[in-house]
Write an enzyme that holds these catalytic residues in place. Structure first.
Site, PDB file in Angstrom:
ATOM      1  N   CYS A 154     -73.900  23.782 -26.548  1.00 22.84           N
ATOM      2  CA  CYS A 154     -75.056  22.774 -26.357  1.00 22.84           C
ATOM      3  C   CYS A 154     -76.236  23.028 -27.112  1.00 22.84           C
ATOM      4  CB  CYS A 154     -75.240  22.735 -24.682  1.00 22.84           C
ATOM      5  SG  CYS A 154     -76.181  21.310 -24.344  1.00 22.84           S
ATOM      6  N   HIS A 267     -70.011  22.086 -21.984  1.00 24.05           N
ATOM      7  CA  HIS A 267     -70.427  23.445 -21.285  1.00 24.05           C
ATOM      8  C   HIS A 267     -68.822  24.204 -20.904  1.00 24.05           C
ATOM      9  CE1 HIS A 267     -74.625  23.940 -21.410  1.00 24.05           C
ATOM     10  NE2 HIS A 267     -74.903  22.396 -21.623  1.00 24.05           N
TER      11      HIS A 267
END
Length: 340
Positions: A154, A267
């Protein structure tokens, strides 16, 4: 009545026969192999695949709970989900506290077999400068002949993109906050020579049709912008893309051509270990996705030639710190490790 009596007598006789037969037999025990040679390798040997991998996770500024756990200006944190993600794949964690002196960070990096850059929000300032420094050390160690992997997740993806492109304005805005998504594979080869090589064909198919990847970002990079930037297109190969909530396509997975560097805009750690956001997928397939990513990354770390002092590793492991329950204060994480 006579027939019932006869049946009872017959059954009783059968039971007594079986009981007598069973008690007359010797109880079979496993063969005694105590005198046979042991063929298992000694645990003290150092195989080509290192069985004691340690991963460095760089901390992020703040407390992970918008100041509700600590408002100290020097505080930084690691979400416990990243630690559990690594442990579940068979490795241990050394925290790399981003605002410690540079020489201490350099020493800690000598103890680890790979590094994770986590998600977060700090895109500028001392944190970005430290990420760039650690990223360069990772590249240098690989250039020197060590297999030293990086998994950037991310925000980590975004900062590595900025570092490689040397363009602090390379990122674009997307609407992908708290969104479970699909992954669109660029070509079939991407599943055979990348982080996806451990995924079954069935799981690859489900990733492209079911929302198994958790996204939580408002910045990213489009395929067009990545491909037209020479530095990025020469460094990274695009593995997957993903549409945001408005249908705008961004790059969701990349892997370096010449380094064991993988960057995911999504994620993998959240599917298994975070519960505070309802959008996080927790299906069995979503769990398999997380496990496959973790297993791949640690398999890369096992290739590292670093063999640190176990005493120094023990002194620096994250086990020297206690996680804090942050879910009760409404943060996006269930637990965090705080450093200040």
């Amino acid at each position: 009545m006579a027939s019932i009596s006869s049946l009872f007598t017959s059954l009783s006789s059968s039971f007594l026969f079986l009981f007598s037969f069973a008690t007359s037999q010797s109880i079979l025990l496993p063969t005694d192999r105590s005198n046979q040679a042991q063929n298992c390798p000694s645990s003290s040997s150092e195989p080509l695949s290192y069985n004691y991998p340690v991963i460095g996770i760089v901390t992020h500024p703040g407390d992970g709970a918008s100041g509700r756990l600590s408002n100290a200006t020097n505080a930084s944190y690691i979400a416990a989900s990243y630690v559990k993600f690594i442990e579940a794949a068979g490795a241990r964690v050394v925290p790399i506290v981003y605002n410690e002196p540079e020489e201490i960070i350099a020493e800690k990096l000598k103890l680890v077999n790979g590094v994770i850059f986590t998600g977060g929000s700090a895109k500028t300032g001392p944190y970005f400068e430290r990420i760039k420094n650690v990223f360069q050390i990772i590249l240098d160690r690989n250039d020197e002949g060590e297999h030293f992997p990086l998994l950037a997740i991310c925000l980590g993806f975004e900062l590595v993109t900025k570092a490689v492109s040397k363009d602090n304005n390379i990122l674009e805005r997307f609407s992908a906050k708290n969104q479970a998504s699909i992954l669109q594979f660029v070509d079939n080869a991407a599943t055979n020579i990348s982080i996806f090589q451990r995924f079954s064909p069935q799981l690859i198919e489900k990733l492209s049709t079911d929302c198994l990847a958790m996204q939580n970002h408002i910045f990213g990079i489009s395929p067009q912008r990545l491909q037209t930037n020479d530095a990025l297109s020469n460094f990274f190969r695009i593995l997957t893309t993903t549409p945001d909530k408005d249908g705008k396509i961004y790059v969701s997975s990349v892997q370096a051509y010449n380094y064991p560097v993988t960057a995911l805009q999504w994620h993998p750690e959240k599917n298994v270990f975070e519960w505070g956001v309802s959008a996080i997928p927790h299906s069995e397939d979503a769990i398999l996705v997380s496990q496959a990513v973790g297993n791949y990354f640690i398999s890369e770390a096992r290739k590292s030639s670093t063999r640190p002092s176990m005493k120094k590793v023990l002194d620096n492991l994250i086990y020297n710190y206690a996680p804090r329950f942050s879910g009760a204060v409404g943060s996006g994480f269930d637990e965090v490790y705080l450093f200040q």
